[in-house]
Scaffold this motif. Structure first.
Motif, PDB file in Angstrom:
ATOM      1  N   UNK A  19      -2.584  41.328  -0.797  1.00 19.18           N
ATOM      2  CA  UNK A  19      -2.831  42.503  -0.137  1.00 19.18           C
ATOM      3  C   UNK A  19      -2.015  42.510   1.415  1.00 19.18           C
ATOM      4  N   UNK A  20      -2.432  41.067   2.249  1.00 24.28           N
ATOM      5  CA  UNK A  20      -1.769  41.054   3.428  1.00 24.28           C
ATOM      6  C   UNK A  20      -0.496  41.845   3.485  1.00 24.28           C
ATOM      7  N   UNK A  21       0.732  41.114   2.247  1.00 19.40           N
ATOM      8  CA  UNK A  21       2.177  41.359   2.721  1.00 19.40           C
ATOM      9  C   UNK A  21       2.223  42.660   1.907  1.00 19.40           C
ATOM     10  N   UNK A  22       1.380  43.287   1.520  1.00 17.40           N
ATOM     11  CA  UNK A  22       1.707  45.178   1.379  1.00 17.40           C
ATOM     12  C   UNK A  22       1.130  45.379   2.648  1.00 17.40           C
ATOM     13  N   UNK A  23       0.135  44.945   3.096  1.00 10.83           N
ATOM     14  CA  UNK A  23      -0.393  45.794   4.681  1.00 10.83           C
ATOM     15  C   UNK A  23       0.494  46.222   5.594  1.00 10.83           C
ATOM     16  N   UNK A  24       1.607  44.591   5.818  1.00 11.61           N
ATOM     17  CA  UNK A  24       2.288  44.066   6.531  1.00 11.61           C
ATOM     18  C   UNK A  24       3.639  45.077   6.516  1.00 11.61           C
ATOM     19  N   UNK A  25       3.829  45.236   5.575  1.00 13.84           N
ATOM     20  CA  UNK A  25       5.257  46.085   4.641  1.00 13.84           C
ATOM     21  C   UNK A  25       4.626  47.724   5.001  1.00 13.84           C
ATOM     22  N   UNK A  26       3.691  47.706   4.809  1.00  9.70           N
ATOM     23  CA  UNK A  26       3.811  49.329   5.331  1.00  9.70           C
ATOM     24  C   UNK A  26       3.206  49.504   6.780  1.00  9.70           C
ATOM     25  N   UNK A  27       3.122  48.538   7.536  1.00  6.82           N
ATOM     26  CA  UNK A  27       2.821  48.979   9.044  1.00  6.82           C
ATOM     27  C   UNK A  27       4.347  48.786   9.726  1.00  6.82           C
ATOM     28  N   UNK A  28       5.086  47.373   9.113  1.00  5.01           N
ATOM     29  CA  UNK A  28       5.817  47.455   9.858  1.00  5.01           C
ATOM     30  C   UNK A  28       7.106  48.548   9.058  1.00  5.01           C
ATOM     31  N   UNK A  29       7.194  48.839   8.010  1.00  2.00           N
ATOM     32  CA  UNK A  29       8.162  50.415   7.813  1.00  2.00           C
ATOM     33  C   UNK A  29       7.613  51.609   8.533  1.00  2.00           C
ATOM     34  N   UNK A  30       5.885  51.304   9.355  1.00  2.00           N
ATOM     35  CA  UNK A  30       5.559  52.688  10.189  1.00  2.00           C
ATOM     36  C   UNK A  30       6.000  52.135  11.584  1.00  2.00           C
ATOM     37  N   UNK A  31       6.381  51.037  11.657  1.00  2.00           N
ATOM     38  CA  UNK A  31       6.756  50.766  13.370  1.00  2.00           C
ATOM     39  C   UNK A  31       5.419  50.515  13.781  1.00  2.00           C
ATOM     40  N   UNK A  32       4.674  49.854  13.520  1.00  2.00           N
ATOM     41  CA  UNK A  32       3.162  50.466  13.274  1.00  2.00           C
ATOM     42  C   UNK A  32       3.068  48.365  14.797  1.00  2.00           C
ATOM     43  N   UNK A  33       2.958  48.006  15.074  1.00  2.00           N
ATOM     44  CA  UNK A  33       2.362  46.608  15.754  1.00  2.00           C
ATOM     45  C   UNK A  33       0.953  46.837  16.501  1.00  2.00           C
ATOM     46  N   UNK A  34       0.399  47.551  16.330  1.00  2.00           N
ATOM     47  CA  UNK A  34      -1.108  47.557  17.039  1.00  2.00           C
ATOM     48  C   UNK A  34      -2.558  47.312  15.920  1.00  2.00           C
ATOM     49  N   UNK A  35      -3.344  46.949  17.119  1.00  2.00           N
ATOM     50  CA  UNK A  35      -4.283  46.287  15.945  1.00  2.00           C
ATOM     51  C   UNK A  35      -4.068  45.233  15.183  1.00  2.00           C
ATOM     52  N   UNK A  36      -4.389  44.050  15.318  1.00  2.00           N
ATOM     53  CA  UNK A  36      -4.144  42.943  14.961  1.00  2.00           C
ATOM     54  C   UNK A  36      -5.534  42.875  13.591  1.00  2.00           C
ATOM     55  N   UNK A  37      -6.478  43.111  14.254  1.00  2.00           N
ATOM     56  CA  UNK A  37      -8.159  42.780  13.351  1.00  2.00           C
ATOM     57  C   UNK A  37      -7.804  43.343  12.096  1.00  2.00           C
ATOM     58  N   UNK A  38      -7.311  44.081  10.860  1.00  2.00           N
ATOM     59  CA  UNK A  38      -7.305  43.719   9.602  1.00  2.00           C
ATOM     60  C   UNK A  38      -6.090  42.492   9.329  1.00  2.00           C
ATOM     61  N   UNK A  39      -5.405  42.196  10.041  1.00  2.00           N
ATOM     62  CA  UNK A  39      -4.057  40.770   9.900  1.00  2.00           C
ATOM     63  C   UNK A  39      -5.219  39.889   9.809  1.00  2.00           C
ATOM     64  N   UNK A  40      -5.756  39.750  10.695  1.00  2.00           N
ATOM     65  CA  UNK A  40      -6.626  38.634  10.886  1.00  2.00           C
ATOM     66  C   UNK A  40      -7.686  38.274  10.081  1.00  2.00           C
TER      67      UNK A  40
END
Length: 627
Positions: A19-40
């Motif tokens: 789930x973390x990898x899928x979420x990170x791919x989505x955020x990286x694809x959208x060039x969205x690097x804000x809000x680290x709470x979900x990643x943490x």
């Protein structure tokens, strides 16, 4: 029940990782690097689930839960508690759990550092890919919670030579070293992917490079010390392929530490530093492959399973291919313009980087070539110390010379007169000390011994000189201690190699023999019954020049598994070790085989390794405080 909870923890850690990898791919694809709470949240959850899994595995070993296959194969009810606990990582399955837990720990800690969010996103992403690869390997091929039915009443026990206090702590230090380089690897790929591989990257990376390097140094030193007193052959390094597997990432990381300094100080060698960051972790993975593939027959080998070996080899090839592809596509291409001068610090560091990679190549060929030859042609060859010593020694002397002068050079200007002045001080001082030592201690002299002593003394003299006149001692103290340790290490190794003596003979109680200048008396024998083994001690008196030393080596017979081990007896002082080991004689039943070793400067070999590691740890804390 405990095994089921451990399995669930492993399963959910794998699920959260996906789930973390899928979420990170989505955020990286959208060039969205804000809000680290979900990643943490995902990152923390993965770490704590793996920690729970590891604690449960240790618990299964402590309570001797023989319904667990790993416990059944590697433990026994009569084992002391410390070996029940260390047995959890003294086997393939448990060590893989620890391996992945440390991968996750580094990701957990890194996610809390204050760096650029985009760089952090990418680093956690690459680290998550690594965790995923090894979690799948663990669950599919090496599950530590596999069950056996019906439950056996007793376990098979742990290999007796692994039942040693040092073996309880040696593997964790090695793992923190090996696996710690994964964070450097992920951080380097993140720097390349985000075009952030610059001086700022280098400053942050410094801590993450030196920390695992220091821990790996301690791990190698502990392993070498264990081999010295446990295996009974009188040596501390045999160029065993698994020993080499720990040396290779250490050499690569040593080159990386120094190239990264140049990247930070001079904004140069970006591509070289990035490549070394990748290569160091690949060398760590190669070590993982060697001990788990069945390719080696060694006391260090964890597993003999070609299927696991194929998986790990495939993982190494996959990781190498994609990381090198990213490197080729995104490698920093910065041109350095400026006046070139040979006598500058960065040039000497680059030269010694080349030597370190050469040393690494020699060790790599000597380790891997016999395995490849055996796989292709079925022919077995062994590459021993002569190969390594013959090839490495001449280049080591030149390496020590550049290591002596490099730190004394300037980053930005050439000062020939200063270096000539240094040479005029170091060289005659080193020659005088070397000549005194050689004519005082050595009857036999050859060019290798003379050059080994001369250049190691040369390095020690230069470090002392640098230390005395150092204007930024707190900044350079770590480097000074590590370099001093390395000089003392090489000096001690040469003295030890040329002055060590070995006596092999068969004796019975009451015998007294004189060989060379040593008089050895076999005084008595006595037996002791312990909880899980019987032990027979031989009591010997060694006389050398009116000095007498009593030693009591022993032979143990373990109950489970039934196995004999030879336990050494060592008396040490600052100058010399008296080392004794005994074995049962196959030919003379009323006698035992005796091995006596006279080993000079062993104390200084161990102390020098501690100095090298301590210099790294000091530097790690200093960098951390600065950041």
């Amino acid at each position: 029940m405990a095994g089921a909870i451990g399995n669930l923890a492993l399963f959910f850690s794998a699920l959260f990782n996906v789930l973390l990898i899928v979420y990170l791919v989505k955020r990286i694809k959208n060039n969205d690097f804000k809000n680290l709470k979900i990643i943490n949240f995902f990152n923390d959850s993965i770490f704590f689930l793996l920690l729970i899994s590891f604690i449960i595995l240790v618990y299964c070993f402590v309570i001797s839960d023989f319904s667990n296959v790993a416990v059944y194969k590697n433990s026994h009810t009569t084992k002391p508690l410390i070996y029940k606990i260390s047995g959890a990582w003294g086997n393939h399955e448990g060590s893989m759990v620890l391996f992945i837990l440390i991968l996750s720990l580094f990701s957990f800690i890194f996610a809390r550092t204050t760096i650029d969010d985009k760089l952090k996103f990418y680093t956690v992403f690459f680290q998550s890919i690594l965790i995923f690869i090894f979690l799948i390997f663990l669950i599919l091929t090496s599950n530590p919670f596999d069950q056996i039915d019906p439950t056996p009443l007793q376990g098979l026990g742990l290999n007796p030579i692994l039942q040693d206090p040092l073996l309880a702590i040696h593997p964790p230090f090695l793992y923190f070293g090996y696996v710690g380089f994964s964070l450097v690897f992920s951080f380097a790929l993140a720097g390349l992917a985000t075009n952030s591989f610059d001086k700022s990257w280098s400053k942050i990376a410094n801590f993450w490079i030196i920390l695992p390097w220091s821990l790996l140094t301690i791990g190698i030193g502990l392993g070498s010390f264990w081999a010295y007193y446990e295996l009974g052959w009188g040596g501390y390094w045999f160029w065993d392929p698994v020993e080499n597997a720990s040396l290779m990432p250490w050499l690569a990381a040593t080159a990386l530490i120094h190239s990264n300094i140049v990247t930070y100080k001079k904004d140069k060698l970006h591509s070289w530093t990035a490549l070394l960051s990748i290569f160091t972790f690949i060398m760590s993975l190669l070590g993982t492959f060697l001990v788990r593939s069945g390719a080696l027959n060694s006391v260090h080998a964890f597993a003999n399973d070609p299927y696991r070996g194929v998986y790990i080899l495939s993982a190494i090839l996959l990781i190498s291919f994609y990381s090198l592809t990213i490197f080729i596509i995104k490698s920093p291409r910065k041109n350095f313009y400026g006046e070139y001068s040979f006598l500058q610090k960065d040039n000497f560091i680059l030269i010694n980087n080349c030597f370190l990679i050469f040393f690494l190549s020699v060790v790599l060929v000597g380790t891997v070539y016999p395995i490849i030859l055996d796989a292709i042609s079925g022919k077995s060859i062994s590459v021993g110390p002569v190969y390594y010593h013959t090839i490495l020694a001449p280049f080591l002397f030149v390496f020590l010379f550049f290591m002596s002068h490099g730190p004394l050079l300037s980053w930005n200007k050439e000062d020939k007169f200063s270096q000539i002045k240094n040479f005029k001080i170091f060289f005659p001082t080193s020659v005088v000390i070397c000549l005194i030592i050689i004519f005082w201690l050595f009857d036999y002299k050859d060019i290798t011994l003379i050059l080994g002593l001369l250049f190691s003394i040369y390095l020690i003299v230069s470090v002392i000189f640098d230390w005395i006149f150092q204007k930024k001692l707190s900044v350079n103290l770590g480097r000074l201690i590590s370099h001093l340790g390395f000089g003392v290490l090489i000096f001690s190794i040469f003295v030890n190699a040329y002055l060590s003596k070995e006596i092999n003979t068969a004796m019975k109680v009451g015998d007294e023999i004189k060989i060379e200048e040593f008089l050895i008396k076999f005084k008595s024998i006595n037996k002791v019954k312990k909880e899980n083994y019987d032990e027979v001690f031989g009591n010997f008196l060694v006389t050398l020049n009116d000095k007498q030393v009593e030693l009591s080596p022993s032979i143990r017979k373990y109950d489970q598994p039934v196995q004999f081990t030879s336990e050494t007896s060592i008396r040490s002082n600052l100058i010399t070790d008296y080392y004794f080991a005994i074995n049962l004689s196959e030919f003379e039943k009323d006698k035992i085989m005796v091995r006596f070793y006279y080993k000079p400067l062993m104390f200084w070999i161990w102390l020098s390794i501690l100095l090298i590691a301590f210099g790294g740890i000091y530097q790690t804390f200093r960098i951390r405080n600065e950041q």
